[in-house]
Design a protein around this motif. Structure first.
Motif, mmCIF file in Angstrom:
data_model
loop_
_atom_site.group_PDB
_atom_site.id
_atom_site.type_symbol
_atom_site.label_atom_id
_atom_site.label_comp_id
_atom_site.label_asym_id
_atom_site.label_seq_id
_atom_site.Cartn_x
_atom_site.Cartn_y
_atom_site.Cartn_z
ATOM 1 N N GLU A 45 7.688 -29.163 25.483
ATOM 2 C CA GLU A 45 6.483 -29.962 25.563
ATOM 3 C C GLU A 45 5.092 -28.858 25.932
ATOM 4 O O GLU A 45 4.170 -28.858 25.131
ATOM 5 N N TRP A 63 1.911 -38.192 19.886
ATOM 6 C CA TRP A 63 3.056 -37.868 19.150
ATOM 7 C C TRP A 63 3.119 -38.406 17.890
ATOM 8 O O TRP A 63 2.806 -39.984 18.115
ATOM 9 N N SER A 120 8.563 -37.219 16.660
ATOM 10 C CA SER A 120 8.729 -36.067 17.753
ATOM 11 C C SER A 120 8.020 -34.810 17.783
ATOM 12 O O SER A 120 8.140 -33.918 18.404
ATOM 13 N N LEU A 169 4.159 -32.931 18.185
ATOM 14 C CA LEU A 169 3.058 -33.289 18.972
ATOM 15 C C LEU A 169 1.851 -32.864 18.046
ATOM 16 O O LEU A 169 1.732 -31.812 17.353
#
Length: 191
Positions: A29, A63, A66, A68
């Motif tokens: 992330e 999001w 999956s 970003l």
């Protein structure tokens, strides 16, 4: 994250927004957020110091499945205004992937970031890019009308290049618009 080819904007799927402290960001992330900021802002407007300014607070992550697609950070800073020291939620790294801009994702990010500012801080502040000004004004952010300063190792330092580019949310009763607005010191861009 690889750069996106220019072309028609695509519609996002079901976008979910999640808030997480820097300490709780997974390595993937964290890398995805950093890559998104460098991709959208480009190397002329995004540096490692700019990325470091996003760390240590809360990250609002958008999001699309999956992937970003949006990021905003709310970090705590101290701003001085006259004799007041204000606990400030300072926004950093507000970005939406280019091909998904103007689909409401930025508004979703800001809804959560502004909730955090209002609930935990006396004031919200950010340094706005020229392109971002209409977006922030429409959301009720207002430009600081006076001079800006930074409090550094050598004392107060004037930051004229930031005059007119600092936007505030809340704090109307706390602020003295006749006094200076002074930020705490940091490396790189002070505001």
């Amino acid at each position: 994250m690889s750069p996106r080819a220019a072309g028609p904007a695509r519609m996002p799927g079901m976008v979910t927004v999640r808030t997480v402290h820097t300490a709780d960001l997974g390595a993937g992330e964290r890398q995805a957020a950093r890559a998104l900021l460098f991709e959208v802002f480009g190397p002329d407007d995004m540096t490692e110091q700019d990325w470091s300014h996003c760390l240590g607070g809360l990250h609002v992550l958008a999001w699309d499945g999956s992937e970003l697609v949006g990021h905003a950070a709310v970090v705590q800073r101290r701003l001085l205004n006259g004799a007041r020291v204000l606990r400030t939620g300072y926004l950093e790294g507000v970005v939406v992937r280019r091909d998904l801009q103007r689909h409401g994702i930025g508004g979703q990010l800001m809804d959560e970031a502004e909730r955090i500012v209002r609930a935990a801080h006396e004031l919200g502040a950010l340094g706005a890019s020229e392109a971002g000004v209409p977006f922030y004004l429409a959301r009720g952010w207002r430009p600081w009308p006076g001079p800006t300063w930074a409090l550094g190792p050598e004392g107060r330092q004037r930051t004229e290049e930031e005059d007119g580019g600092i936007y505030l949310l809340g704090g109307e009763r706390e602020l003295d618009t006749g006094a200076d607005l002074v930020c705490d010191w940091r490396e790189g861009d002070l505001w």
